[in-house]
Write an enzyme that holds these catalytic residues in place. Structure first.
Site, PDB file in Angstrom:
ATOM      1  N   HIS A  27      35.555  37.268  43.924  1.00  0.00           N
ATOM      2  CA  HIS A  27      35.889  38.611  43.811  1.00  0.00           C
ATOM      3  C   HIS A  27      35.680  40.022  45.827  1.00  0.00           C
ATOM      4  O   HIS A  27      34.753  39.598  45.929  1.00  0.00           O
ATOM      5  CB  HIS A  27      35.405  39.833  42.764  1.00  0.00           C
ATOM      6  CG  HIS A  27      35.308  41.213  42.425  1.00  0.00           C
ATOM      7  ND1 HIS A  27      35.396  42.298  43.631  1.00  0.00           N
ATOM      8  CD2 HIS A  27      35.583  41.641  41.828  1.00  0.00           C
ATOM      9  CE1 HIS A  27      36.291  43.316  43.455  1.00  0.00           C
ATOM     10  NE2 HIS A  27      36.364  43.075  41.364  1.00  0.00           N
ATOM     11  N   GLU A  57      36.889  46.929  41.203  1.00  0.00           N
ATOM     12  CA  GLU A  57      38.356  47.091  41.297  1.00  0.00           C
ATOM     13  C   GLU A  57      39.150  48.082  41.817  1.00  0.00           C
ATOM     14  O   GLU A  57      39.622  48.902  42.213  1.00  0.00           O
ATOM     15  CB  GLU A  57      39.193  45.919  41.132  1.00  0.00           C
ATOM     16  CG  GLU A  57      40.634  45.875  41.362  1.00  0.00           C
ATOM     17  CD  GLU A  57      41.119  44.535  41.414  1.00  0.00           C
ATOM     18  OE1 GLU A  57      40.240  43.636  41.200  1.00  0.00           O
ATOM     19  OE2 GLU A  57      42.652  44.071  41.264  1.00  0.00           O
ATOM     20  N   ARG A  69      43.275  39.392  43.842  1.00  0.00           N
ATOM     21  CA  ARG A  69      41.741  39.277  44.722  1.00  0.00           C
ATOM     22  C   ARG A  69      41.902  38.002  45.648  1.00  0.00           C
ATOM     23  O   ARG A  69      41.437  38.346  45.986  1.00  0.00           O
ATOM     24  CB  ARG A  69      40.898  38.764  43.325  1.00  0.00           C
ATOM     25  CG  ARG A  69      40.486  39.956  42.521  1.00  0.00           C
ATOM     26  CD  ARG A  69      39.763  40.014  41.428  1.00  0.00           C
ATOM     27  NE  ARG A  69      39.566  41.047  40.488  1.00  0.00           N
ATOM     28  CZ  ARG A  69      38.927  41.226  39.601  1.00  0.00           C
ATOM     29  NH1 ARG A  69      38.406  40.009  38.781  1.00  0.00           N
ATOM     30  NH2 ARG A  69      38.440  42.415  38.618  1.00  0.00           N
ATOM     31  N   PHE A 116      45.471  48.416  38.646  1.00  0.00           N
ATOM     32  CA  PHE A 116      45.012  47.556  39.142  1.00  0.00           C
ATOM     33  C   PHE A 116      45.551  46.525  39.620  1.00  0.00           C
ATOM     34  O   PHE A 116      46.319  46.516  39.653  1.00  0.00           O
ATOM     35  CB  PHE A 116      43.282  46.600  37.717  1.00  0.00           C
ATOM     36  CG  PHE A 116      41.985  46.819  37.872  1.00  0.00           C
ATOM     37  CD1 PHE A 116      41.329  48.292  38.025  1.00  0.00           C
ATOM     38  CD2 PHE A 116      41.578  45.303  37.485  1.00  0.00           C
ATOM     39  CE1 PHE A 116      40.612  47.681  37.738  1.00  0.00           C
ATOM     40  CE2 PHE A 116      40.297  45.462  37.559  1.00  0.00           C
ATOM     41  CZ  PHE A 116      39.582  46.218  37.890  1.00  0.00           C
ATOM     42  N   LEU A 169      28.539  43.325  42.518  1.00  0.00           N
ATOM     43  CA  LEU A 169      30.076  43.729  42.232  1.00  0.00           C
ATOM     44  C   LEU A 169      30.174  45.569  42.365  1.00  0.00           C
ATOM     45  O   LEU A 169      29.575  46.188  42.030  1.00  0.00           O
ATOM     46  CB  LEU A 169      30.026  43.460  40.503  1.00  0.00           C
ATOM     47  CG  LEU A 169      31.784  43.639  41.246  1.00  0.00           C
ATOM     48  CD1 LEU A 169      32.788  42.944  40.890  1.00  0.00           C
ATOM     49  CD2 LEU A 169      32.364  43.446  39.440  1.00  0.00           C
ATOM     50  N   HIS A 214      32.635  35.721  41.161  1.00  0.00           N
ATOM     51  CA  HIS A 214      32.570  36.305  40.185  1.00  0.00           C
ATOM     52  C   HIS A 214      33.381  35.330  38.991  1.00  0.00           C
ATOM     53  O   HIS A 214      32.847  36.080  38.087  1.00  0.00           O
ATOM     54  CB  HIS A 214      33.784  37.224  40.950  1.00  0.00           C
ATOM     55  CG  HIS A 214      33.424  38.094  39.535  1.00  0.00           C
ATOM     56  ND1 HIS A 214      32.994  39.343  39.752  1.00  0.00           N
ATOM     57  CD2 HIS A 214      34.981  39.088  39.701  1.00  0.00           C
ATOM     58  CE1 HIS A 214      33.563  40.243  38.578  1.00  0.00           C
ATOM     59  NE2 HIS A 214      34.559  39.940  38.358  1.00  0.00           N
ATOM     60  N   GLN A 259      36.766  32.513  41.319  1.00  0.00           N
ATOM     61  CA  GLN A 259      37.305  33.313  41.944  1.00  0.00           C
ATOM     62  C   GLN A 259      36.772  34.098  42.794  1.00  0.00           C
ATOM     63  O   GLN A 259      35.130  34.234  42.509  1.00  0.00           O
ATOM     64  CB  GLN A 259      37.409  34.113  40.732  1.00  0.00           C
ATOM     65  CG  GLN A 259      38.066  35.614  41.435  1.00  0.00           C
ATOM     66  CD  GLN A 259      39.040  36.242  40.244  1.00  0.00           C
ATOM     67  OE1 GLN A 259      38.233  37.163  39.935  1.00  0.00           O
ATOM     68  NE2 GLN A 259      40.147  36.622  40.612  1.00  0.00           N
ATOM     69  N   ARG A 316      42.643  34.801  37.765  1.00  0.00           N
ATOM     70  CA  ARG A 316      42.414  35.640  37.473  1.00  0.00           C
ATOM     71  C   ARG A 316      42.985  37.350  38.087  1.00  0.00           C
ATOM     72  O   ARG A 316      42.416  37.474  39.501  1.00  0.00           O
ATOM     73  CB  ARG A 316      41.500  35.337  37.017  1.00  0.00           C
ATOM     74  CG  ARG A 316      41.230  36.888  35.349  1.00  0.00           C
ATOM     75  CD  ARG A 316      40.188  37.015  34.771  1.00  0.00           C
ATOM     76  NE  ARG A 316      38.434  37.041  35.453  1.00  0.00           N
ATOM     77  CZ  ARG A 316      38.302  38.003  35.367  1.00  0.00           C
ATOM     78  NH1 ARG A 316      38.981  39.274  34.803  1.00  0.00           N
ATOM     79  NH2 ARG A 316      37.308  38.038  36.442  1.00  0.00           N
TER      80      ARG A 316
END
Lengths: 274, 253, 608
Positions: free
Chosen positions: C238, C255, C311, C123, C252, C377, C236, C412
Site C-alpha cells: 500500500h 487511500e 496502488r 478511490f 495504514l 498490505h 501489494q 487489487r
C-alpha cells in the site's frame, strides 16, 4: 480419546486476578471528589442557613432568589432595615405556613438540581463514593443503583425541569422588578446581579439533559422536524457545558442571596447608578 | 534515543500471582504495548497478552496501566510519568486467564441477548431511504471497537460481581441506544433494557465515557438519552396521562 | 506423558476465520440449513477486516448513474493488469451491490447522500465514486454488522482457537484439528466442509499494515491439505503507511485521504505523481494540476488525478522518489490534505486518521502534511478455487476472501477487498452447505493416526526442552529477509538469497522450543504460526523468481517490462511428496490463464 460435546464459549465465572490494592492509580485522583465535596457542603450549608433565617432576604428592590417565588404571607416578615421601604409581594398560601417560605420556594430548584444528571454524577462520586473515581474500588457492600426507591425517583427529573421553567419565569420577573423604583427606574449592582442570576438559571435549565431530550432527542427522524432538529443542536451545544453552567449558576445563586442579605442588614451600601 | 524502562507486570492465573519486574530498552514514540512485546520477546516468551492490530482499531489490548483502564497500543510511554516504573495489570472486572489476559465472555453472552435490528413495515427491504442527520447519532455508537474498557471500569460490576446477573453494561447500553435511534428500526426495547438489562443500575458517574478510546460520549449521548426514553415509556406522569386518553406508543411522533 | 484427550464437535460446515469472508460464509451456510461453526484465533470482531478504512466498492450508481457492473468489471481487470480470473471479476462486479444492501438490511449505517441513499466515495483506479463507506471505519461497520447477524442467527463461535491442521479421509476433507489458546487443549471438528477465510500473509514482512493474525495460516493449511496456491508473487504494498514514529511504522493511512483530495509531494514540495503516469493509464489520467483538481467535482469532463492511480503504480513512484533522495526526514514522502481541505472537512471525513496521527505521532493532519511510505498490505495470490463455488482442488475445502487467489490479478483496487469478502464469502458458504447436503450419509471419517501425528507436530515446540531457537528471533529474521529481498522491487539474485535464507530458517524452526506450559503461551503459538509463515514466504519467493516480468504489484528490476507471454500464465504452487519419500517439497508450475469470453473481453478494450 474421549468424546465430549460442549458449547463453544461456556460462560465462566472464575476468580479475578488476585490484586489486593483497592486501586493502582498513581495520579491525584482524590483531588476532584474532595474539592466537589467541600463545595457542595459549603453551598448546602449556606443555603440551609439562609433559608432557615426567614429574614434579610429583601433589600428594595431586590428579592433573594432563595425566597422567590415568595409564597407564604409571612413573606411580609421582613426586618425593616434602613433601606427597606415596602415589603415584597404578599404570598398566596396564607398564614398557616409557620416556617420560612424559602423552604417551599426551594423545593423546585432543589429537586431540579438533586435529580440533575450532572449533579448525580458529582454527588454519587464526591459524597456517596460510588465510585469516588474511576478504577477506585467503592466501599459499599451492595449496590442497586437507581433501580429502587428512593433513587428510582431520579426519573422525575423532567417534572422538575418543567416546573423550574415556571420558577425561572418568576426569577426573571424579579430581575425586571430590580430595575424599578417607586415612581421611576432603578439600576444598581443588585439589578445586574439578579439579571445575571436569571440568565444563568435559564441557561442551566435549557442545557439540561431532559430539555435536550424533550426538545428533539426523543425524535427518531430529525429530517422530518427541521426546527426541532435545529433547536436540539443548540441545546446539545449548551449541554456540553452543562457541568460548568450548573456550578456557576449554583454559586451565583448563593452569592446573590449573600449580596442582598448584606445590603438588607446594612453591612454594605446599596449603590444605585440612577 | 533509547532509555531503560521498568515495567511491573502482574503475572499469574486463577490460582494467584504477583508483580514481575522487567527492565526493557524503550525508544522515543513507543507505546506501552511495544515495551510489553519487548519483554515478551527477550525475557518472558510465555507472557500472555492479547493484542491484534496495534493501531487502536480492534480493541484487543485492553489492560490497566498505572491503575487506569487503557489500550496498551494507544498509550504512549511519553504520556506516563517519566522515570517511574509502569504498572500493568489485567482487567479487574473479568475472570483471569493468565497474566494480562482475562475471560471477557460475559460481554459476548450479553451480546447474544440483544434483539436484532428489525426493519419497519414502511421500509422492510433495503435499500432504505435514510438521511444523514437521522443516522449520525447511531453512527457515533457504532464506532465502538468493543475493547470492553467501559465494561471493566463500570463500578456496578467491577465492585459488585453479583450484579453481572442483572446488568448489561455501558457497551450494550450504547448498542440499545443505537437501535432505538436507528431511523428504520421497528422494535421497542425500552422496557427490556430497563427491566432485564439493568439500565437503572447505572448511576451515570461517567467512568465509561472517561475511558472510551473512541471518545464516544457514552453517558451524555447514549445512556442518558436512553434513560430519558425509558422515562417516556415507563415513568413520565404527563405522558402517562395523555397516553390513557389517546393510546399510542410513547416513541412515535 | 498422559494420553491426549480431545473435545469433539460434529458440524456440517466449519468456517476458519471470522473476518468479513468467514462471517459472511457462515451466515450463508447457516441460512442454508447447515450446522455451522466459526473458528477464530482472536475474540469475535477483532479480525483484520476491522482495519479496513475506505469503503466497499460496489456499482450502486447512487452518485453517478453512469456507473454499472460493466465499468466496475473493467476497472477491476485493468487494475489487476488483466491477470484476474475474469469470471470472479464478473461475479464480483455483478453481485457486490446486492451484498452491500444486505448489510444495510442487517443494520449497517452507511454515510448517506443528500437524497438519503448510501453515499459513495472516490478511490484509486475506480472510474466513478463507488465506495460505500462509513467515515474511515468501513471495515468496523462491516464486521460488526456481520458479527451481529451471525450472533442473531445463533451460529456457534469458537473464539481464541487456532487451527493447526486440516484432516482428510482419502481425497476429501474430514475435519479440523485446533487448540484452545487459553488452555492449550486440542479440539477436533468432524466436518465434511471447511471454508478457509483466514486472510493475509503480511506478518512475514517487517513494514506491514497487517496484524499478528496475518500469518498465512489458510494458505499453508491448504497447501498441506493438497490444494494449490495461485500467483503468490503478487503482494501489494500500500503506498501510504505511516513511517514515523518507528513504533507504528507500516500502520495504514487510508487511500480515502487521496480520494478526498489529498496529494503526494516530495521534499521539494512537488506533486511528483504527474511524472509517473504509465502508458497503460495515460488516456484516463489527468496530466495537469488544473484538470486533476477539477475532477473532484466534475468527473465527466476531466480525468482522474495521478494520485489515484492503482496502488502498485503509486507505491512504486513513492519508492522511486525516496531512492532519488527527495524523501521526507523519516524516509517517506509527504501526503498533504491540510493545505487542500478545511479542518472541518478532514475531521468529518477522516476521523480515525486524524485521531491516529494526533495520538501516535503528534501530528495534526488538518495543519501539517503526513509522512508516509509503502507498507505491505495485501496478497493477491492465494488458494486456487473455482470461480463460482470457491471450492479448491480438495473436495470439501473452500476458500474465500484474501486467502483465495485469482480475483484481483496482479494488483487489487482499493475497496475491492471488502466487496470480495462479501461476494465470495457468501458463495463459499452456499456451496459448502450444498456440498454437505449432497453427501447424505456418506460422510468422510477422521483417522486416528492422522490425528495423533498432527497433535505430535503441534506439541513439538513444547517438548524439545533444549531452548535452542527463540521463535521471536526467527520471526524477526524472516521479516527482515522478506522486507529486504522480496519487497517492492525484486531481482533474481536477491530472491535466490531469500530462498536460501528461508530454507535455513525452516531448518532452525524445527529446533524451536519455548518456556512455559500450554496455557495461553504466546511463545508456543508463535512457534506454530512460524511454520506457516515460512512455508508461505517460500511460496512467495519461488513464484517471484519464476515470473520474469514486471506486472502489477510484482516488479522485477531485471525484467522491468510487462511481457505479453506472462500475461497468459498463472503460477501454481503445490506441495508434492518427494520422490525419495522424504518431506514434501513446494513445486511450481505454469498454467494457462482462462480467457474471457468475447462479450466481456470487449469491455476491456478502448476508452470509456
Amino acid at each position: 480419546m474421549t468424546a465430549a460435546t460442549t458449547t463453544p464459549t461456556p460462560p465462566r465465572t472464575g476468580p479475578r486476578a488476585a490484586i489486593a490494592a483497592k486501586t493502582l492509580r498513581k495520579d491525584r485522583w482524590r483531588l476532584e471528589p474532595t474539592a466537589y465535596a467541600i463545595l457542595f457542603l459549603l453551598f448546602v450549608g449556606y443555603v440551609a442557613w439562609a433559608a432557615w433565617e426567614n429574614a434579610d432576604y429583601y433589600a428594595r428592590p431586590y428579592l433573594s432568589p432563595l425566597y422567590s417565588p415568595c409564597l407564604a404571607s409571612i413573606c411580609a416578615n421582613v426586618r425593616a432595615g434602613s433601606h427597606i421601604v415596602h415589603p415584597p409581594r404578599v404570598g398566596f398560601i396564607g398564614t398557616w405556613w409557620a416556617v420560612s417560605p424559602a423552604l417551599l420556594a426551594l423545593i423546585i430548584p432543589g429537586g431540579l438540581r438533586t435529580t440533575c444528571y450532572y449533579y448525580r454524577k458529582a454527588y454519587y462520586r464526591a459524597i456517596w463514593r460510588a465510585p469516588q473515581a474511576c478504577g477506585v474500588a467503592e466501599p459499599h457492600r451492595r449496590y442497586t443503583g437507581e433501580t429502587r426507591f428512593p433513587l428510582i425517583l431520579q426519573n422525575l427529573h423532567r417534572l422538575f425541569f418543567i416546573l423550574a421553567l415556571l420558577v425561572n419565569g418568576v426569577l426573571t420577573w424579579d430581575a425586571f422588578e430590580s430595575f424599578r423604583w417607586p415612581g421611576g427606574w432603578n439600576m444598581g449592582v443588585g439589578s445586574i446581579i439578579l439579571t445575571l442570576n436569571a440568565a444563568l438559571l435559564w441557561m442551566y435549565s435549557l442545557s439540561c439533559h431532559s430539555c435536550r431530550h424533550i426538545i428533539g432527542g426523543r425524535l427518531k427522524h430529525f429530517s422530518r422536524h427541521p426546527v426541532r432538529f435545529w433547536l436540539w443542536g443548540v441545546v446539545s451545544k449548551l449541554n456540553q457545558s452543562h457541568m460548568q453552567i450548573a456550578l456557576v449558576s449554583m454559586v451565583w445563586v448563593a452569592l446573590t442571596d449573600l449580596y442582598i442579605r448584606m445590603v438588607a442588614v446594612g453591612w454594605i451600601p446599596n449603590p444605585r447608578f440612577f | 534515543m533509547s532509555y531503560d524502562l521498568t515495567l511491573n507486570i502482574w503475572r499469574g492465573d486463577a490460582n494467584g500471582g504477583d508483580f514481575a519486574e522487567y527492565v526493557v530498552p524503550a525508544e522515543e514514540g513507543q507505546v506501552v504495548l511495544d515495551a510489553v512485546h519487548r519483554a515478551q520477546a527477550t525475557m518472558a516468551n510465555d507472557l500472555a497478552v492479547r493484542w491484534n492490530c496495534k493501531a487502536g482499531k480492534c480493541g484487543s489490548c485492553s489492560a490497566e496501566i498505572n491503575g487506569r483502564p487503557r489500550l496498551m497500543c494507544m498509550t504512549r510511554l511519553s504520556s506516563l510519568p517519566q522515570g517511574e516504573p509502569v504498572t500493568i495489570t489485567p482487567l479487574r472486572t473479568f475472570p483471569i486467564i493468565r497474566d494480562l489476559v482475562t475471560d471477557v465472555s460475559f460481554n459476548y453472552e450479553r451480546a447474544k441477548q440483544v434483539p436484532a435490528f428489525t426493519p419497519t413495515a414502511e421500509q422492510p427491504q433495503a435499500p432504505f431511504t435514510m438521511h444523514q442527520v437521522d443516522v449520525q447519532r447511531s453512527q457515533e455508537f457504532r464506532k465502538c471497537i468493543e475493547c470492553w474498557l467501559c465494561q471493566n471500569v463500570c463500578h456496578v460490576i467491577r465492585d459488585h460481581e453479583e450484579n453481572k446477573e442483572h446488568y448489561a453494561g455501558p457497551r450494550f447500553f450504547i448498542r440499545y441506544a443505537e437501535l432505538d435511534m436507528h431511523p428504520n428500526d421497528a422494535l421497542d426495547r425500552k422496557e427490556f433494557v430497563q427491566d432485564v438489562q439493568g439500565l437503572g443500575y447505572c448511576n451515570i458517574t461517567k467512568c465509561c465515557t472517561e475511558v472510551c478510546p473512541e471518545s464516544i460520549k457514552i453517558t451524555d449521548n447514549a445512556i442518558i438519552a436512553l434513560k430519558e426514553r425509558v422515562v417516556d415509556a415507563k415513568y413520565d406522569p404527563v405522558v402517562r396521562f395523555f397516553r390513557r386518553r389517546r393510546p399510542r406508543s410513547a416513541s412515535s411522533e | 506423558m498422559p494420553e491426549e484427550t480431545y473435545e469433539h464437535h460434529p458440524y456440517d460446515v466449519v468456517v476458519i476465520g471470522a473476518g468479513g469472508a468467514g462471517l459472511r460464509a457462515a451466515v450463508e451456510a447457516s441460512d442454508a440449513g447447515a450446522k455451522t461453526a466459526i473458528i477464530c484465533r482472536s475474540l469475535l470482531g477483532k479480525a483484520h477486516t476491522v482495519m479496513a478504512e475506505g469503503g466497499i466498492a460496489a456499482a450502486l450508481g447512487n452518485l453517478w448513474p453512469e456507473d454499472n457492473w460493466k465499468v466496475h468489471f473493467r476497472d477491476t481487470m485493468r487494475g489487476g493488469k488483466l491477470l484476474n480470473n475474469w469470471r470472479m471479476a464478473e461475479l464480483h462486479a455483478k453481485e457486490s451491490p446486492d451484498r452491500v444492501l444486505e448489510l444495510e438490511q442487517w443494520g449497517a449505517l452507511f454515510d448517506r447522500t443528500p437524497a438519503g441513499k448510501i453515499s459513495q466515495r472516490d478511490f484509486g483506479g475506480h472510474r466513478y465514486a463507488r465506495l460505500a463507506h462509513v467515515g474511515d471505519r468501513t471495515g468496523l461497520e462491516m464486521i460488526r454488522t456481520l458479527q451481529q447477524r451471525a450472533v442473531a442467527l445463533g451460529i456457534d463461535v469458537f473464539m481464541e482457537l487456532t487451527v493447526t491442521d486440516l484432516l482428510k479421509d482419502g481425497e476429501r476433507i474430514a475435519g479440523v484439528l485446533a487448540y484452545w489458546r487459553e488452555s492449550g487443549k486440542f479440539v477436533v471438528f468432524e466436518s465434511p466442509a471447511v471454508v478457509l477465510a483466514t486472510g493475509g500473509i503480511g506478518k512475514s514482512w517487517k513494514v506491514t499494515s497487517n496484524s499478528w493474525e496475518c500469518t498465512g495460516d489458510g494458505h499453508a493449511l491448504a497447501l498441506r491439505a493438497g490444494a494449490a496456491l495461485l500467483n503468490m508473487e503478487f503482494v501489494q504494498f500500500h503506498p501510504t503507511g505511516m513511517v514515523w514514529p518507528l513504533s507504528v511504522r507500516g500502520l495504514l493511512v487510508t487511500e480515502s485521504v487521496r480520494g478526498d483530495g489529498g496529494v503526494l509531494r516530495n521534499s521539494e514540495g512537488k506533486r511528483f505523481m504527474f511524472d509517473y503516469i504509465p502508458e497503460f493509464f495515460k488516456a484516463e489520467t489527468a496530466d495537469s494540476v488544473e484538470e486533476a483538481d477539477r475532477w473532484y467535482d466534475d468527473k465527466s469532463n476531466n480525468r482522474r488525478p495521478p494520485e489515484l492511480l492503482p496502488r502498485d503504480e503509486v507505491a512504486r513512484s513513492i519508492n522511486s522518489e525516496i531512492k532519488a533522495g527527495r524523501g521526507s526526514p523519516h524516509g517517506g514522502v509527504f501526503l498533504d490534505i491540510a493545505s487542500r481541505r478545511s479542518p472541518e472537512f478532514i475531521k468529518r471525513r477522516l476521523p480515525s486518521m486524524y485521531h491516529q496521527f494526533k495520538e501516535l505521532a503528534d501530528v495534526d493532519i488538518t495543519k501539517e502534511p503526513m509522512e508516509i511510505g509503502p507498507t505491505c498490505h495485501y496478497v493477491m495470490g492465494g488458494v486456487e478455487v473455482d470461480a463460482d463455488t470457491q471450492v479448491s482442488r480438495v473436495p470439501g475445502l473452500y476458500a474465500a476472501g484474501e486467502v483465495a487467489g485469482g480475483m484481483h490479478g496482479a494488483n487489487r483496487l482499493g475497496g475491492n477487498s471488502l466487496s470480495d469478502l462479501l461476494v465470495f464469502g457468501r458463495r463459499a458458504g452456499e456451496f459448502a452447505a450444498s456440498y454437505v447436503k449432497s453427501l447424505g450419509a456418506g460422510r468422510p471419517k477422521i483417522s486416528e493416526a492422522d490425528l495423533k501425528r498432527a497433535v505430535g507436530e503441534a506439541l513439538a515446540p513444547l517438548q524439545s526442552g533444549k531452548a535452542e531457537e527463540n521463535p521471536y528471533a526467527l520471526h524477526q529474521e524472516l521479516q527482515e529477509t522478506m522486507q529486504d529481498l522480496v519487497g517492492i522491487i525484486r531481482v533474481e539474485a536477491e530472491i535466490q538469497e531469500a530462498i536460501g535464507r528461508i530454507a535455513a530458517l525452516q531448518a532452525r524452526a524445527t529446533r524451536v522450543s519455548v518456556d512455559g506450559g500450554r496455557r495461553y503461551n504466546p511463545g508456543w503459538h508463535l512457534s506454530l504460526d512460524l511454520r506457516n509463515m515460512l512455508l508461505v514466504s517460500q511460496a512467495v519467493a519461488i513464484a517471484a523468481l519464476e515470473r520474469q516480468e514486471s506486472r502489477g504489484a510484482h516488479t522485477r528490476d531485471d525484467f522491468p517490462m510487462t511481457d505479453p507471454y506472462w500475461g497468459t500464465q498463472n503460477i501454481v504452487l503445490e506441495l508434492k511428496a518427494a520422490p525419495d519419500g522424504g518431506a514434501p517439497t513446494l513445486t511450481k508450475r505454469r498454467q494457462e490463464l482462462p480467457k474471457a469470453p468475447p462479450e466481456l473481453a470487449e469491455l476491456l478494450e478502448g476508452e470509456h
